[in-house]
Motif scaffolding. Structure first.
Motif, mmCIF file in Angstrom:
data_model
loop_
_atom_site.group_PDB
_atom_site.id
_atom_site.type_symbol
_atom_site.label_atom_id
_atom_site.label_comp_id
_atom_site.label_asym_id
_atom_site.label_seq_id
_atom_site.Cartn_x
_atom_site.Cartn_y
_atom_site.Cartn_z
ATOM 1 N N LYS A 22 15.592 -50.572 0.436
ATOM 2 C CA LYS A 22 16.946 -50.280 0.891
ATOM 3 C C LYS A 22 17.063 -48.808 1.284
ATOM 4 N N TYR A 23 16.435 -47.929 0.523
ATOM 5 C CA TYR A 23 16.445 -46.500 0.830
ATOM 6 C C TYR A 23 15.061 -46.049 1.274
ATOM 7 N N THR A 35 16.701 -60.565 2.735
ATOM 8 C CA THR A 35 17.122 -59.167 2.592
ATOM 9 C C THR A 35 15.944 -58.226 2.811
ATOM 10 N N GLU A 41 24.815 -43.169 -5.346
ATOM 11 C CA GLU A 41 24.648 -44.254 -6.305
ATOM 12 C C GLU A 41 24.152 -43.704 -7.637
ATOM 13 N N GLY A 46 19.577 -42.415 -0.416
ATOM 14 C CA GLY A 46 20.502 -42.534 -1.528
ATOM 15 C C GLY A 46 20.566 -41.221 -2.283
ATOM 16 N N LYS A 102 16.014 -48.562 -7.820
ATOM 17 C CA LYS A 102 15.830 -49.956 -7.416
ATOM 18 C C LYS A 102 15.850 -50.075 -5.887
ATOM 19 N N GLY A 103 16.830 -49.398 -5.270
ATOM 20 C CA GLY A 103 16.922 -49.447 -3.814
ATOM 21 C C GLY A 103 15.701 -48.849 -3.142
ATOM 22 N N ALA A 113 20.408 -47.503 -9.612
ATOM 23 C CA ALA A 113 20.523 -48.165 -8.318
ATOM 24 C C ALA A 113 19.661 -47.469 -7.276
ATOM 25 N N THR A 137 13.038 -51.647 -3.272
ATOM 26 C CA THR A 137 13.285 -52.798 -2.403
ATOM 27 C C THR A 137 13.300 -52.427 -0.932
ATOM 28 N N ASN A 157 16.017 -55.394 5.486
ATOM 29 C CA ASN A 157 15.814 -54.008 5.071
ATOM 30 C C ASN A 157 14.685 -53.368 5.858
#
Lengths: 297, 297
Positions: free
Chosen positions: B137-138, B81, B124, B96, B131-132, B128, B135, B85
DNA sequence: ATCACTTACGGGTGACGTAAAAATC
DNA sequence: GATTTTTACGTCACCCGTAAGTGAT
C-alpha cells in the motif's frame, strides 16, 4: 467479485503466450477469450497487458495477477477434492496397503465391523500411503513397520511370512520341514504376480541372481503356476485365506530369513480415532489373542 | 469449475443460518439462493445439507466446505487488492507518515524527483504504516525512530522539534531565548490540530495536567489560534515551511526536552530499493548536507 | 497471404425474480 | 397465519461463436 473462469482464462494465457493458443487450450473461441481479458482488466480497474495492434502480452501487473490467480485456482481444486474426500470418508472405509496380503484379508473384517459402509482398498508405495492418509484419501494405511508421529496412532496388526511354492519334483522340497532361505534359492527363476508391493522389492534384494516372471493379474498367475514347473511364492496369509495347504499339488516351504516376515502396522490419523474406534479395538484384541496363543505354544 | 458466486452464497448461508436471511444479505431472491445451493451440491457431487421439508442446515461436509470456501474468497480479495496496489504503485508514489510535518514537506521534493508520478500521502499509526508497507500500500513510510529488518532499509531523514506558540502577552514569553520545557507549561490549556499523529501522544504524556482543545482541520485551527489567546504548538518544520518567524503576532519558543525532537526515518522494502533509488539518494545527500552544516555552525 | 487481435452481431444457456405450493411453527 | 423452503415459469443478462475489420509479419 471476479469469477473463476476469468482467472482460469488469465492463467491459460499466461501459460500459452497468445490468445489463440490459450483459447484452443480452453476449448473456447479466441474472441471470447479476448473479451474475458478485457473484462478482467475492467473488473480490476487495472491494465494487465501491453497491447500493440497485433500483439498482446502480459505486463508486470498481469504476471503478478496470473501467478496469484494460479494459487487461487489451486486452492479451489484442493477444496473440491478435500470436500469430496471428506464426504466419501463418511460413506466408505478407504484403506491403503503396502502388500496384497492384508489388502485381501482386512476387507473381510471391515465389512463385518461396518456393515453399512462401502470398503475400498488400494495398494500403493509408502510415500503415497502417507500422503493419502494426510489428505483424507485413506482412513487408515497398512505399513510394514511401526510409524510414530504426533498426528497419528500406530497399531501392530499381524505378520505375514513368505513361502516358496514348489512342485513336488523340485529338489528343494527335501527342505520342507526345516525351511528354505533366500540364499538357497538365489539364482532360480520364479513366477510372480506383478502387484505384490513390497514383496517384489524384497525378493529382488534378497535373491539378486534370480529372475522373476511377472504376471499382471492373479488369475493369469494361478494359471501360469498350474501350467508351469517354475517355483513361485505364497505366504502364510494367502495359504490360510485360500484354505489349501497344498495348492494344485504345490508344496509350500517356509522362508526362515527374518526379512521374509512382514510386521504390519495400521496407521490412523489421531483426529479419526473415534471414527475407527471399532476397528482399532478389533485389531488390538486380535493382536493380544495372537500373543497369548503364541505364549501357549 | 465452481464459480466464485457459489462459494459466496455458501459462506453467506453459513453466516446467516437461513436461506432467506442469506438471500437478503446477498441482495438476491431466496429461490435463487436455494438453486445455487443445489447447484453447488450437484457440482461437488456431495450432499452439503440436512434438509427437512421446511428447514435446511449445513451438515459436517457443508461446514467444512464453507470454511474452505471462505479461505478461497479471502485469497481472492487479497489478490485483487494486491494487484490494484501493485498497479497503483507503478503510477503513484504512495507514502505513509507518522506526523504531519514530513507529510507536508516531502511531497514537495517527491513531485520534483518524480514529475510523472502522482504523489499520495497519508498519516497512520505505526502499526498500520508497517502493515501497509508490507502489503504494498505504501512505497515508503516515515517513522519517528530507526527500524531495522532484513526485508527493509532505513534512512534517517531529518528531525522536527516542537515549539510552543504563544501570544506576546503570555508570561512565558520571557523564556523566548532559553526555551520552555514541557514541565514548565504543564497544566496550561492548548489549542491543537486533531490530526498530529505522534505529537498528540507525546504532549499528552509530557503534560498530563494540560487540556488540549482539538481542531479538526488545519484551517479551523489557524482561525482559532488567531482568535484565541491560548497557547498552541508549532515546529521548526512548519515555521520554515510557512516562512513566518512570528506568525500572526505569535512568539515561537523552542522546547528543549529531548522528547520534543522527532528523529525521522524513511523505511523502504528492500525489493523496492531500485524504484526509489532517486528518493533514497536525495534523502542521504540532504542528511549529509545537514550534518556538515551542523559541524560548521 | 497469413496470423493475431479486436469489434460487431445474433443466439442460447443459465441465473434471476415472481408466483405458487408444501410444510412447519 | 407467518415463515421457510422448494418447484414452476417467464425474462433477461451475459457469455459464446461466427463473421468482419485492422494491423503486423
Amino acid at each position: 467479485m471476479i469469477e473463476i473462469y476469468l482467472l482460469e482464462a488469465l492463467c491459460a494465457f499466461y501459460d500459452c503466450g497468445t490468445l489463440s493458443a490459450a483459447a484452443e487450450h480452453l476449448h473456447i473461441s479466441q474472441p471470447a477469450l479476448s473479451r474475458s481479458m478485457q473484462k478482467l482488466e475492467d473488473l480490476l480497474g487495472v491494465s494487465l497487458f501491453e497491447r500493440t495492434k497485433n500483439r498482446i502480452a502480459l505486463n508486470e501487473t498481469g504476471k503478478i495477477a496470473a501467478s496469484m490467480a494460479r494459487r487461487i485456482l489451486e486452492s479451489e481444486e484442493d477444496m473440491i477434492t478435500a470436500v469430496r474426500n471428506y464426504d466419501s470418508s463418511l460413506h466408505t472405509i478407504s484403506a491403503g496397503y503396502c502388500t496384497p496380503g492384508p489388502m485381501m484379508e482386512m476387507p473381510l473384517h471391515l465389512t463385518q465391523l461396518y456393515p453399512r459402509m462401502k470398503v475400498s482398498s488400494e495398494m500403493e508405495s509408502e510415500e503415497a500411503l502417507l500422503k493419502g492418509l494426510q489428505t483424507g484419501k485413506y482412513g487408515f494405511v497398512i505399513l510394514a513397520h511401526a510409524y510414530e508421529d504426533e498426528d497419528t496412532i500406530c497399531i501392530p496388526c499381524g505378520t505375514e511370512t513368505l513361502y516358496f511354492s514348489l512342485i513336488p519334483a523340485h529338489p528343494a522340497v527335501l527342505f520342507k520341514d526345516q525351511g528354505l532361505t533366500f540364499s538357497q534359492m538365489n539364482g532360480e527363476t520364479f513366477v510372480m504376480a506383478g502387484e505384490v508391493g513390497l514383496w517384489h522389492d524384497l525378493t529382488v534384494r534378497m535373491m539378486p541372481d534370480s529372475k522373476f516372471v511377472l504376471q499382471d493379474s492373479l488369475e493369469s498367475l494361478s494359471a501360469v503356476i498350474n501350467a508351469s514347473t517354475l517355483p513361485a511364492f505364497a505366504s502364510d496369509l494367502t495359504i490360510r485365506l485360500f484354505r489349501s495347504n497344498e495348492n494344485n499339488g504345490r508344496i509350500f516351504i517356509k522362508i526362515p530369513d527374518p526379512e521374509a516376515t512382514m510386521h504390519y502396522h495400521c496407521v490412523i490419523l489421531n483426529q479419526n480415532r473415534d471414527r475407527y474406534a471399532r476397528w482399532i479395538r478389533f485389531l488390538e484384541e486380535r493382536e493380544t489373542a495372537e500373543h497369548t496363543a503364541d505364549e501357549r505354544g
